[in-house]
Design a protein around this motif. Structure first.
Motif, PDB file in Angstrom:
ATOM      1  N   ASP A 104       0.846  -1.158  -0.004  1.00  0.00           N
ATOM      2  CA  ASP A 104      -0.089  -0.058   0.049  1.00  0.00           C
ATOM      3  C   ASP A 104       0.839   1.349  -0.056  1.00  0.00           C
ATOM      4  N   LEU A 105       0.517   2.213  -0.969  1.00  0.00           N
ATOM      5  CA  LEU A 105       1.200   3.283  -1.424  1.00  0.00           C
ATOM      6  C   LEU A 105       1.221   4.420   0.000  1.00  0.00           C
ATOM      7  N   SER A 106       0.033   4.471   0.729  1.00  0.00           N
ATOM      8  CA  SER A 106      -0.344   5.546   1.498  1.00  0.00           C
ATOM      9  C   SER A 106       0.525   5.597   2.916  1.00  0.00           C
ATOM     10  N   PRO A 107       0.575   4.436   3.761  1.00  0.00           N
ATOM     11  CA  PRO A 107       1.180   4.433   5.073  1.00  0.00           C
ATOM     12  C   PRO A 107       2.631   5.063   4.818  1.00  0.00           C
ATOM     13  N   GLY A 108       3.340   4.800   3.814  1.00  0.00           N
ATOM     14  CA  GLY A 108       4.699   5.262   4.043  1.00  0.00           C
ATOM     15  C   GLY A 108       5.024   6.449   2.742  1.00  0.00           C
ATOM     16  N   ILE A 109       3.798   7.083   2.187  1.00  0.00           N
ATOM     17  CA  ILE A 109       4.077   7.969   1.171  1.00  0.00           C
ATOM     18  C   ILE A 109       4.757   9.124   1.576  1.00  0.00           C
ATOM     19  N   PHE A 110       4.880   9.680   2.715  1.00  0.00           N
ATOM     20  CA  PHE A 110       5.695  10.829   3.104  1.00  0.00           C
ATOM     21  C   PHE A 110       7.179  10.460   3.326  1.00  0.00           C
ATOM     22  N   ILE A 111       7.347   8.947   3.468  1.00  0.00           N
ATOM     23  CA  ILE A 111       8.712   8.836   3.695  1.00  0.00           C
ATOM     24  C   ILE A 111       9.473   8.420   2.436  1.00  0.00           C
ATOM     25  N   THR A 112       8.618   7.960   1.306  1.00  0.00           N
ATOM     26  CA  THR A 112       9.296   7.583   0.210  1.00  0.00           C
ATOM     27  C   THR A 112       9.190   8.627  -0.801  1.00  0.00           C
ATOM     28  N   SER A 113       8.358   9.928  -0.658  1.00  0.00           N
ATOM     29  CA  SER A 113       8.430  10.889  -1.403  1.00  0.00           C
ATOM     30  C   SER A 113       9.171  12.096  -0.959  1.00  0.00           C
ATOM     31  N   GLN A 114       9.639  12.177   0.045  1.00  0.00           N
ATOM     32  CA  GLN A 114      10.581  13.152   0.262  1.00  0.00           C
ATOM     33  C   GLN A 114      11.928  13.099   0.802  1.00  0.00           C
ATOM     34  N   PRO A 115      12.961  13.681   0.209  1.00  0.00           N
ATOM     35  CA  PRO A 115      14.405  13.317   0.456  1.00  0.00           C
ATOM     36  C   PRO A 115      14.508  13.383   1.768  1.00  0.00           C
ATOM     37  N   GLY A 127       1.221 -12.931   5.435  1.00  0.00           N
ATOM     38  CA  GLY A 127       1.237 -13.238   6.855  1.00  0.00           C
ATOM     39  C   GLY A 127       1.334 -11.847   7.437  1.00  0.00           C
ATOM     40  N   CYS A 128       1.698 -11.594   8.780  1.00  0.00           N
ATOM     41  CA  CYS A 128       1.344 -10.190   9.472  1.00  0.00           C
ATOM     42  C   CYS A 128       2.564 -10.458  10.539  1.00  0.00           C
ATOM     43  N   ASN A 129       2.866  -8.997  10.983  1.00  0.00           N
ATOM     44  CA  ASN A 129       3.681  -8.896  12.147  1.00  0.00           C
ATOM     45  C   ASN A 129       3.460  -7.803  12.667  1.00  0.00           C
ATOM     46  N   CYS A 130       3.601  -7.376  14.093  1.00  0.00           N
ATOM     47  CA  CYS A 130       3.486  -5.963  14.725  1.00  0.00           C
ATOM     48  C   CYS A 130       4.798  -5.516  15.113  1.00  0.00           C
ATOM     49  N   VAL A 131       4.939  -4.239  14.876  1.00  0.00           N
ATOM     50  CA  VAL A 131       6.263  -3.490  15.163  1.00  0.00           C
ATOM     51  C   VAL A 131       5.848  -2.175  16.043  1.00  0.00           C
ATOM     52  N   GLU A 132       6.544  -1.980  17.070  1.00  0.00           N
ATOM     53  CA  GLU A 132       5.973  -0.566  17.751  1.00  0.00           C
ATOM     54  C   GLU A 132       7.340   0.384  17.809  1.00  0.00           C
ATOM     55  N   ASP A 133       8.489   0.071  17.481  1.00  0.00           N
ATOM     56  CA  ASP A 133       9.697   0.741  17.455  1.00  0.00           C
ATOM     57  C   ASP A 133       9.417   1.907  16.444  1.00  0.00           C
ATOM     58  N   PRO A 134       9.588   3.014  16.691  1.00  0.00           N
ATOM     59  CA  PRO A 134       9.191   4.096  15.537  1.00  0.00           C
ATOM     60  C   PRO A 134      10.298   3.996  14.358  1.00  0.00           C
ATOM     61  N   GLU A 135      11.720   3.674  14.816  1.00  0.00           N
ATOM     62  CA  GLU A 135      12.664   3.814  13.746  1.00  0.00           C
ATOM     63  C   GLU A 135      12.465   2.510  12.856  1.00  0.00           C
ATOM     64  N   VAL A 136      12.130   1.381  13.503  1.00  0.00           N
ATOM     65  CA  VAL A 136      12.033  -0.035  12.583  1.00  0.00           C
ATOM     66  C   VAL A 136      10.803   0.278  11.924  1.00  0.00           C
ATOM     67  N   VAL A 137       9.589   1.074  12.218  1.00  0.00           N
ATOM     68  CA  VAL A 137       8.516   0.985  11.316  1.00  0.00           C
ATOM     69  C   VAL A 137       8.819   2.030  10.121  1.00  0.00           C
ATOM     70  N   SER A 138       9.680   3.078  10.391  1.00  0.00           N
ATOM     71  CA  SER A 138      10.087   3.865   9.500  1.00  0.00           C
ATOM     72  C   SER A 138      10.915   3.179   8.172  1.00  0.00           C
ATOM     73  N   TRP A 139      11.897   2.246   8.629  1.00  0.00           N
ATOM     74  CA  TRP A 139      12.605   1.356   7.869  1.00  0.00           C
ATOM     75  C   TRP A 139      11.608   0.674   6.893  1.00  0.00           C
ATOM     76  N   SER A 142      11.085   0.449   3.083  1.00  0.00           N
ATOM     77  CA  SER A 142      11.488  -0.812   2.430  1.00  0.00           C
ATOM     78  C   SER A 142      10.523  -1.602   1.674  1.00  0.00           C
ATOM     79  N   THR A 143       8.949  -1.278   2.188  1.00  0.00           N
ATOM     80  CA  THR A 143       8.119  -2.261   1.572  1.00  0.00           C
ATOM     81  C   THR A 143       7.611  -1.532   0.356  1.00  0.00           C
ATOM     82  N   ILE A 144       7.753  -0.300   0.184  1.00  0.00           N
ATOM     83  CA  ILE A 144       7.211   0.135  -1.004  1.00  0.00           C
ATOM     84  C   ILE A 144       8.255   0.514  -2.017  1.00  0.00           C
ATOM     85  N   THR A 145       7.940   0.285  -3.446  1.00  0.00           N
ATOM     86  CA  THR A 145       8.875   0.686  -4.261  1.00  0.00           C
ATOM     87  C   THR A 145       8.001   1.183  -5.398  1.00  0.00           C
TER      88      THR A 145
END
Length: 596
Positions: free
Chosen positions: A219-230, A247-259, A263-266
């Motif tokens: 999905d483009l939307s969750p990471g749109i501002f991370i992937t569209s901005q330098p 499958g699925c996975n839960c992550v709480e650490d904000p830095e890991v979430v950002s990575w 990484s999941t959107i190209t």
């Protein structure tokens, strides 16, 4: 189990386990349904409008109350990007809309919010205020709903849901009970603020756990501002539920979430996913066992946190095989993640009295990997450790000792706490403690019976902390007792055997068979052995009828399979019992599929 304790569990159990809990709850599907119903009620003229509007719907369910938010027309990436800049808290104050000024503090004097979200919130503030008055008493400062309040939305509707939840949280002052706090579930929602907002929410110990953001792999939307901005300024908060049909996975650490969002959107894989897509993924995840087959990962001996990280990446959609683990992008992501976790562990030693939690989490991840690795080799982890079939079996003792020492002290500390506080802590940590007991005690049993001549583990070998963990778990689940449901049957292939002393019973049954074969055994010894075997047969059948044992017990090299072969040699041809019928007709094949 309440999702309100997501933050507590995520400190100990892996993200995969937490994701399993989330999938097994009905709240995701109920939230999707409420949003889909709201979309279906949209006026066709609104969908043709060039101006975004916000609509909401209040839904009463038997176990919860749901508020769903949606925008009309349906949001696209253009709507998000056009309003994708940040508005600072000082600007909001100048514009005389300081509604979220409560997020500012001396240590965190400023924050910024996504412009398109805060603008919509301001435009529809009157309608949102009326909605708030329906569910919140400004005099008593309590929620007026009698069940758990779920606030949900998709895409930009999710940003409104997040802001509305924050507003509610600040207005609920007359309670310390988490089950009276709202719980926000967003689907495909873009990030709504900067590090200042993330820090402000994290400063409130209970607030961060009130948000679950569902993000599909492509999905483009969750990471749109991370992937569209330098140089993106946006930062996530709350728990992220990354998912795909794999499958699925839960992550709480904000830095890991950002990575992971990056990484999941190209550009090639990006899609705009609607709420119907998310609903389809949720239904699919509920119909299958998460991470059922990990054989394609190969059998590398991976150090530290890597086993858990590889499993988590694979669960959310990354295609990782033994060969692809050397792929530079994947390897760089895992290496950076591992360095980040190690840095956090060092920081915890200086500031957190529970610094051992990170080490314990690593040890559990290694045991989970060991269990899967043994199964891939055709032997259960209990028998592999007991017989020391492989070189890696010796490493397990180190992991087991760290976990044993941690939980033994933890349980002893709990016993010394005041009754009310101790009861709350037991309930909070019950899942993690039960998971530990079911994973580790079989290894202690294997080590005990590995010594020739050992008998009666319950009396001479069992640690008291296992007894207490089991007792607390039974007290909590007695009220839920009943026949196994379809969900439990379908998931049996991946479970840990519920009775952590199952293998002790198998070992004692093997000893009884040996006594019956031994011509030097006395008549009383043989009589006692026969009675023990009759009891064992009934015990095993009860476990099978409740889908409470892992199908790994039926593997060729299993101690249980060895017992069955020995038992067949000593029973009379006329002997008939439900278990002998089960085994002779190979119904364990149906059992593994949940169809027995």
């Amino acid at each position: 189990m309440s999702i309100s304790v997501c933050d507590t569990f995520s400190r100990f159990i892996s993200g995969l386990d937490l994701a399993d809990l989330v999938v097994n709850a009905d709240l995701l599907q109920l939230s999707c349904d409420a949003i889909e119903d709201l979309h279906a009620e949209t006026n066709p003229h609104q969908q043709l409008s060039s101006t975004l509007s916000v609509r909401h719907k209040l839904v009463q369910q038997s176990n919860c109350t749901i508020i769903a938010f949606a925008t009309s027309p349906l949001c696209t990436k253009d709507h998000i990007l056009q309003g994708g800049d940040l508005v600072s808290s000082s600007t909001l104050e100048e514009q005389k809309f300081p509604l979220f000024d409560f997020l500012r503090s001396k240590g965190n004097p400023s924050f910024s919010i996504l412009r398109v979200a805060i603008n919509l919130f301001e435009v529809y503030f009157q309608e949102l205020s009326q909605l708030k008055d329906q569910i919140h008493d400004s005099t008593t400062e309590e929620l007026l709903v009698n069940s758990r309040l779920i606030v949900t939305g998709h895409s930009l509707g999710g940003t409104i849901a997040s802001l509305f939840t924050l507003w509610l949280l600040d207005n609920i002052k007359n309670t310390t009970r988490r089950n009276q706090l709202p719980f926000c579930i967003t689907f495909g929602s873009p990030l709504i603020g900067d590090q200042g907002l993330q820090r402000a929410i994290s400063e409130h110990s209970q607030w961060n756990s009130c948000f679950l953001h569902v993000a599909a792999f492509k999905d483009l939307s969750p990471g749109i501002f991370i992937t569209s901005q330098p140089n993106p300024q946006y930062m996530p908060f709350g728990t992220y539920f990354f998912c795909s049909e794999l499958g699925c996975n839960c992550v709480e650490d904000p830095e890991v979430v950002s990575w992971l969002l990056k990484s999941t959107i190209t550009p090639v894989s990006a899609e705009e996913m609607g709420i119907d897509d998310y609903s389809g993924i949720v239904k699919h995840l509920k119909s299958r066992l998460i991470m059922k087959d990990n054989s394609q990962l190969g059998q590398p001996v991976t150090p530290s946190l890597r086993p858990e990280m590889i499993l988590q990446l694979k669960a959310i959609g990354f295609e990782i095989t033994a060969q692809q683990q050397q792929n530079n992008i994947i390897n760089d992501l895992i290496s950076e993640w591992e360095r980040h976790e190690n840095r956090k562990a060092q920081q915890m030693k200086a500031i957190d009295p529970n610094e051992k939690l990170n080490i314990v989490k690593i040890r559990m991840a290694n045991l989970e990997w060991y269990k899967k690795d043994c199964k891939a080799k055709g032997v259960g982890y209990y028998d592999s450790y007991k017989n020391l079939y492989f070189t890696r079996d010796g490493e397990v003792t180190k992991h087991k000792k760290v976990l044993f020492d941690y939980w033994k002290k933890f349980v002893e500390d709990l016993e010394r706490k005041p009754q009310k506080e101790g009861a709350f802590m037991r309930e909070t940590w019950l899942f993690a403690g039960t998971n530990y007991r079911r994973m580790v005690e079989p290894l202690d049993i294997a080590q005990y019976y590995r010594q020739t001549g050992k008998r009666d583990y319950l009396t001479y070998g069992r640690s008291r902390h296992y007894i207490l963990l089991e007792q607390w778990q039974k007290e909590q689940t007695e009220k839920l007792a009943g026949p196994p449901n379809d969900k439990k049957k379908q998931s049996v292939a991946g479970i840990l055997t519920e009775d952590s002393c199952f293998w002790m019973n198998v070992e004692e049954a093997l000893i009884s068979c040996k006594l019956l074969k031994d011509e030097t055994s006395s008549t009383s010894e043989k009589q006692s052995a026969r009675e023990s075997l009759n009891t064992f047969e009934q015990y095993v059948m009860d476990q099978l009828n409740n889908y409470a044992v892992s199908p790994e017990i039926f593997l060729e090299k299993s101690s249980f399979t060895k017992w069955w072969k020995d038992f067949q040699e000593i029973i009379e041809t006329s002997h008939n019992s439900p278990l002998t019928d089960f085994m002779k007709n190979r119904r364990y094949r149906q059992y593994e599929r949940g169809q027995f």
